[in-house]
Scaffold this motif. Structure first.
Motif, PDB file in Angstrom:
ATOM      1  N   GLY A 177       0.819  -1.212   0.000  1.00 16.55           N
ATOM      2  CA  GLY A 177       0.000   0.000   0.000  1.00 16.55           C
ATOM      3  C   GLY A 177       0.846   1.252   0.000  1.00 16.55           C
ATOM      4  O   GLY A 177       1.970   1.258  -0.490  1.00 16.55           O
ATOM      5  N   ASP A 178       0.304   2.322   0.577  1.00 18.94           N
ATOM      6  CA  ASP A 178       1.014   3.597   0.607  1.00 18.94           C
ATOM      7  C   ASP A 178       2.282   3.533   1.449  1.00 18.94           C
ATOM      8  O   ASP A 178       3.261   4.212   1.162  1.00 18.94           O
ATOM      9  N   ASP A 179       2.264   2.730   2.519  1.00 22.26           N
ATOM     10  CA  ASP A 179       3.407   2.594   3.421  1.00 22.26           C
ATOM     11  C   ASP A 179       3.339   1.196   4.024  1.00 22.26           C
ATOM     12  O   ASP A 179       2.404   0.882   4.761  1.00 22.26           O
ATOM     13  N   LEU A 180       4.319   0.371   3.725  1.00 19.40           N
ATOM     14  CA  LEU A 180       4.271  -1.024   4.178  1.00 19.40           C
ATOM     15  C   LEU A 180       4.352  -1.170   5.690  1.00 19.40           C
ATOM     16  O   LEU A 180       4.149  -2.270   6.218  1.00 19.40           O
ATOM     17  N   SER A 181       4.603  -0.105   6.408  1.00 21.52           N
ATOM     18  CA  SER A 181       4.657  -0.184   7.874  1.00 21.52           C
ATOM     19  C   SER A 181       3.340  -0.684   8.464  1.00 21.52           C
ATOM     20  O   SER A 181       3.341  -1.432   9.446  1.00 21.52           O
TER      21      SER A 181
END
Length: 125
Positions: free
Chosen positions: A77-81
């Motif tokens: 997604g936008d940030d894998l975190s």
């Protein structure tokens, strides 16, 4: 056929399909679609739009989960975190934390899933 993608389909082996479905639905906040298969296989398909690469979790005696070999990278997604944190909360073992490849390429991480597979996540942030 969309020739811009080298990958067209992936299968992630599962010993316990119900457990694997719960794990991946938790990690990605999605619903997988269970589909009938020939030859005693059972599978749950990841949702995908249009010509996106598609794939599934699959359970069959011929499929063995493992942490060695090919690694499938799933969209973080936008940030894998966020999915990485959900994976850890769902019982995954993080084997490569979020790591910058290059600013132009993005980030990756790897974890061992509920079935013992090494799986990667990728995102630009």
């Amino acid at each position: 056929m969309n020739t811009s993608n080298v990958a067209t389909w992936f299968e992630i082996p599962a010993v316990d399909l119900a457990r694997a479905v719960r794990f991946y639905e938790t990690v990605f906040a999605i619903r997988l679609i269970q589909e009938p298969c020939p030859s005693g296989m059972t599978m749950a398909v990841f949702p995908a739009d249009g010509e996106a690469v598609r794939g599934c979790l699959i359970q069959h005696e011929a499929y063995k989960p493992g942490a060695d070999g090919t690694v499938v990278y799933l969209n973080g997604g936008d940030d894998l975190s966020a999915p990485l944190a959900r994976a850890e909360e769902a019982g995954a073992r993080i084997v490569v934390p979020k790591t910058l490849i290059t600013p132009e390429i993005g980030y990756f991480a790897q974890f061992i899933d509920s079935e013992g597979n090494r799986v990667g996540l990728y995102s630009m942030r």
